[in-house]
Design a protein around this motif. Structure first.
Motif, short mmCIF file in Angstrom:
data_model
loop_
_atom_site.label_atom_id
_atom_site.label_comp_id
_atom_site.label_asym_id
_atom_site.label_seq_id
_atom_site.Cartn_x
_atom_site.Cartn_y
_atom_site.Cartn_z
N VAL A 1 0.86 -1.20 0.00
CA VAL A 1 0.00 0.00 0.00
C VAL A 1 0.89 1.24 0.00
CG1 VAL A 1 -1.75 1.30 1.28
CG2 VAL A 1 -1.88 -1.20 1.17
N MET A 2 1.92 1.21 0.81
CA MET A 2 2.84 2.34 0.91
C MET A 2 3.58 2.58 -0.41
SD MET A 2 5.44 2.94 4.09
CE MET A 2 4.23 2.63 5.36
N ILE A 3 4.03 1.52 -1.03
CA ILE A 3 4.78 1.63 -2.29
C ILE A 3 3.89 2.17 -3.41
CG2 ILE A 3 5.89 0.27 -4.11
CD1 ILE A 3 7.14 -1.43 -1.83
N LYS A 4 2.64 1.84 -3.37
CA LYS A 4 1.68 2.36 -4.37
C LYS A 4 1.70 3.89 -4.38
CE LYS A 4 -3.22 1.88 -5.49
NZ LYS A 4 -4.48 1.27 -5.05
N HIS A 5 1.89 4.48 -3.22
CA HIS A 5 1.90 5.95 -3.09
C HIS A 5 3.31 6.52 -3.10
CE1 HIS A 5 -2.37 6.10 -2.32
NE2 HIS A 5 -2.20 4.99 -1.64
N ASN A 6 4.29 5.68 -2.90
CA ASN A 6 5.70 6.10 -2.83
C ASN A 6 6.55 5.10 -3.61
OD1 ASN A 6 5.51 8.29 -0.56
ND2 ASN A 6 4.38 6.52 0.19
N PRO A 7 6.48 5.14 -4.93
CA PRO A 7 7.18 4.12 -5.73
C PRO A 7 8.70 4.13 -5.59
CG PRO A 7 6.16 5.79 -7.15
CD PRO A 7 5.73 6.08 -5.75
N GLU A 8 9.25 5.17 -5.01
CA GLU A 8 10.70 5.22 -4.82
C GLU A 8 11.18 4.30 -3.70
OE1 GLU A 8 9.15 8.04 -1.73
OE2 GLU A 8 8.61 7.65 -3.81
N ILE A 9 10.27 3.79 -2.89
CA ILE A 9 10.65 2.94 -1.78
C ILE A 9 11.28 1.65 -2.31
CG2 ILE A 9 9.80 1.54 0.16
CD1 ILE A 9 7.60 3.63 0.55
N ASN A 10 12.41 1.30 -1.75
CA ASN A 10 13.06 0.04 -2.07
C ASN A 10 12.37 -1.03 -1.23
OD1 ASN A 10 14.87 -2.23 -1.59
ND2 ASN A 10 16.43 -1.02 -2.66
N ARG A 11 11.57 -1.86 -1.89
CA ARG A 11 10.74 -2.87 -1.22
C ARG A 11 11.57 -3.77 -0.29
NH1 ARG A 11 8.40 -4.12 -5.34
NH2 ARG A 11 6.25 -3.50 -4.98
N LYS A 12 12.66 -4.30 -0.81
CA LYS A 12 13.47 -5.24 -0.03
C LYS A 12 14.08 -4.56 1.20
CE LYS A 12 17.28 -8.50 -0.52
NZ LYS A 12 18.30 -9.06 -1.41
N SER B 1 15.54 4.76 1.38
CA SER B 1 14.88 5.12 0.11
C SER B 1 13.64 6.00 0.30
CB SER B 1 14.53 3.86 -0.68
OG SER B 1 13.64 3.03 0.04
N ILE B 2 13.30 6.31 1.54
CA ILE B 2 12.15 7.16 1.83
C ILE B 2 12.54 8.63 1.66
CG2 ILE B 2 10.65 7.99 3.70
CD1 ILE B 2 9.73 5.37 2.76
N LYS B 3 11.75 9.36 0.88
CA LYS B 3 12.00 10.79 0.70
C LYS B 3 11.20 11.62 1.70
CE LYS B 3 13.29 10.69 -4.18
NZ LYS B 3 13.60 9.32 -4.31
N LYS B 4 10.07 11.06 2.14
CA LYS B 4 9.22 11.72 3.14
C LYS B 4 8.59 10.63 3.99
CE LYS B 4 5.44 14.86 3.89
NZ LYS B 4 4.12 15.19 3.56
N SER B 5 8.65 10.77 5.30
CA SER B 5 8.08 9.78 6.20
C SER B 5 6.63 9.50 5.82
CB SER B 5 8.17 10.27 7.65
OG SER B 5 9.53 10.40 8.03
N CYS B 6 6.24 8.22 5.93
CA CYS B 6 4.89 7.86 5.52
C CYS B 6 4.25 6.85 6.48
CB CYS B 6 4.88 7.36 4.08
SG CYS B 6 6.13 6.17 3.66
N LEU B 7 2.94 6.78 6.40
CA LEU B 7 2.13 5.98 7.30
C LEU B 7 1.02 5.30 6.52
CD1 LEU B 7 0.84 5.30 10.19
CD2 LEU B 7 -0.29 7.52 9.98
N VAL B 8 0.76 4.03 6.83
CA VAL B 8 -0.41 3.32 6.34
C VAL B 8 -1.03 2.59 7.53
CG1 VAL B 8 0.38 3.05 3.95
CG2 VAL B 8 0.88 1.27 5.61
N ILE B 9 -2.30 2.30 7.41
CA ILE B 9 -3.01 1.62 8.49
C ILE B 9 -3.68 0.37 7.92
CG2 ILE B 9 -4.88 1.79 10.19
CD1 ILE B 9 -4.40 4.85 10.18
N GLY B 10 -3.59 -0.72 8.66
CA GLY B 10 -4.25 -1.95 8.28
C GLY B 10 -5.16 -2.42 9.40
#
Length: 154
Positions: A30-41, A71-80
């Motif tokens: 979900v986070m990567i969908k909004h922040n594609p620059e995130i290195n998943r691994k 790889s985060i350019k701006k701190s981010c949050l998701v909720i599940g």
């Protein structure tokens, strides 16, 4: 304020995961969908490493996994949210703390201690609200959960 970081499309209700690492990966998508620059691994490993140090299931039914990610350019949050229970392997004496239903997953940019502390403070204030957990679990949509968060900040 959490509303600066969260939108209804960053809230996933009915999580499919039943175990901690799967949950971390599911919310990371979900986070990567909004922040594609995130290195998943890198991000997933940072979250798992943080959990291995000490479980972030720090409230009954609620976990706050968080990690710093280069790889985060701006701190981010998701909720599940799940109606099932996810075993976060807490070392708490209360077994209910291990059985998580609400997850606030945070990835932080390096050297952003201020945002980290503010997010954690705001999450704690939110969790302390009467019936917060019950209202989130019973919510029919992500928009309802977002509305709870926004109303708590007023």
């Amino acid at each position: 304020m959490l509303s600066e970081y969260i939108t209804s499309d960053k809230i996933k209700i009915n999580l499919e995961s039943n175990e901690r690492d799967e949950c971390l990966a599911e919310l990371l998508e979900v986070m990567i969908k909004h922040n594609p620059e995130i290195n998943r691994k890198e991000a997933l490993q940072a979250l798992i490493d943080r959990e291995e140090k000490k479980s972030t299931a720090i409230f009954p039914g609620i976990a706050v996994p968080h990690a710093v990610c280069k790889s985060i350019k701006k701190s981010c949050l998701v909720i599940g949210v799940t109606k099932n229970k996810i075993d976060f392997g807490s070392t708490a004496t209360d077994p209910e703390e291990m059985n998580v239903k609400i997850v606030f997953e945070i990835l932080l940019e390096e050297d952003d201690t201020e945002t980290h502390l503010k997010m954690l403070r705001d999450i704690v204030q939110l969790i302390k609200m009467p019936d917060f957990e019950k209202n989130v679990i019973e919510a029919k949509s992500a928009a309802q959960i977002l509305d709870l968060i926004i109303k708590s900040e007023i």
